[in-house]
Design an enzyme around this catalytic site. Structure first.
Site, PDB file in Angstrom:
ATOM      1  CE1 TYR A   1      -4.332  -2.603   5.104  1.00 36.14           C
ATOM      2  CE2 TYR A   1      -3.483  -0.635   4.033  1.00 36.14           C
ATOM      3  CZ  TYR A   1      -3.966  -1.927   3.949  1.00 36.14           C
ATOM      4  OH  TYR A   1      -4.076  -2.535   2.717  1.00 36.14           O
TER       5      TYR A   1
ATOM      6  CB  SER B   1      -0.883   0.006   1.252  1.00 40.52           C
ATOM      7  OG  SER B   1      -1.511   1.264   1.423  1.00 40.52           O
TER       8      SER B   1
END
Length: 265
Positions: free
Chosen positions: A152, A139
């Site tokens: 995250y 990500s």
């Protein structure tokens, strides 16, 4: 036929990638937690000509990971492992002052510990393939500081580093950490439910970038799916590794973080 394990394969990026591989003649082992949704995806992909093993379960469970690899062995081996299953740690995402240790632990368990566990289970088959590859779905939150994405992002940063070290330790296997970019997925909507995701691209639009990795087999490293799909950048061929294990850039210089030459942020 080549065989791939894809985690988080019942919808979103995992399903889109599975559909593309099925269309290319790959056989598939699919993972997801919800059996009914996974079975529907498996029927769809089997209808495209693939042999499909659907194994419902949670990647944080060691027994489930062993079952996934056993299913690949049943299909004839393993050529590609895609660690796509992800957990946010909090839904919706929250600032770090509100993120519980339990939430962070959940993100790390799913995004890092389970990924490593599945890699370890799969390594003998990947080595035996002769053309084994691991794709760890990363990500941009792993490299950029976005408010509420701390837990995250930290887990994906850890996954990036794990991927880089695995590439050094297993030079016979390609290991690619891939940032898929913004996508319209259930995960994003759970993360930021108040954001209008209707203008974000569907997962199928970034799949060509993943397929380019399989076609060209560039050096292990961190890549952006969008840049890969663009097709305008040449990829390192894997023959220009630097002594420290990082990838060299096409002009011979080295990236400070050991990533590929493509823009990954």
């Amino acid at each position: 036929m080549p065989v791939a394990i894809i985690t988080g394969a019942s919808k979103g990026l995992g399903r889109a990638l599975g559909a593309a591989l099925a269309g290319r003649g790959w056989d598939l082992v699919l993972d997801a937690r919800t059996a009914s949704v996974l079975e529907e995806a498996a029927r769809d992909l089997a209808g495209r000509g693939a042999r499909v093993e659907a194994v419902a379960g949670d990647v944080t469970d060691a027994g489930h990971r062993a079952d996934l690899v056993a299913a690949a062995r049943k299909l004839g081996g393993l050529d590609l492992l895609v660690n796509n299953a992800s957990a946010l740690g909090a839904e919706p995402l929250v600032r770090l002052e509100e993120l519980t240790p339990e939430g962070l632990r959940q993100a790390l368990e799913t995004n890092v510990v389970a990924a490593l566990g599945l890699i370890r289970e799969a390594l003998p088959l990947l080595r035996a393939s002769g053309a084994g590859a691991v794709v760890d779905v990363s990500s941009d939150a792993a490299v950029e500081a976005y408010e509420t994405w701390g837990g995250y992002g930290a887990s994906k940063a850890a996954l990036d580093h794990l991927s880089a070290v695995l590439a050094v330790e297993e030079p016979g296997i390609r290991v690619w950490a891939v940032d898929p970019g913004d996508m319209r997925t259930d995960l994003y909507e759970a993360a930021v439910p108040d954001d209008d995701a209707s203008g974000r691209p569907l997962p199928a639009t970034v799949v060509p970038g993943f397929l380019r990795l399989l076609d060209e087999r560039p050096a292990s490293g961190r890549y952006s799916a969008a840049s890969l799909a663009d097709g305008s950048s040449s990829l390192p061929d894997g023959s220009s590794s630097l002594p420290d294990g990082s990838s060299s850039l096409p002009d011979g210089s080295s990236s400070p973080d050991g990533s590929s030459s493509l823009d990954v942020r």
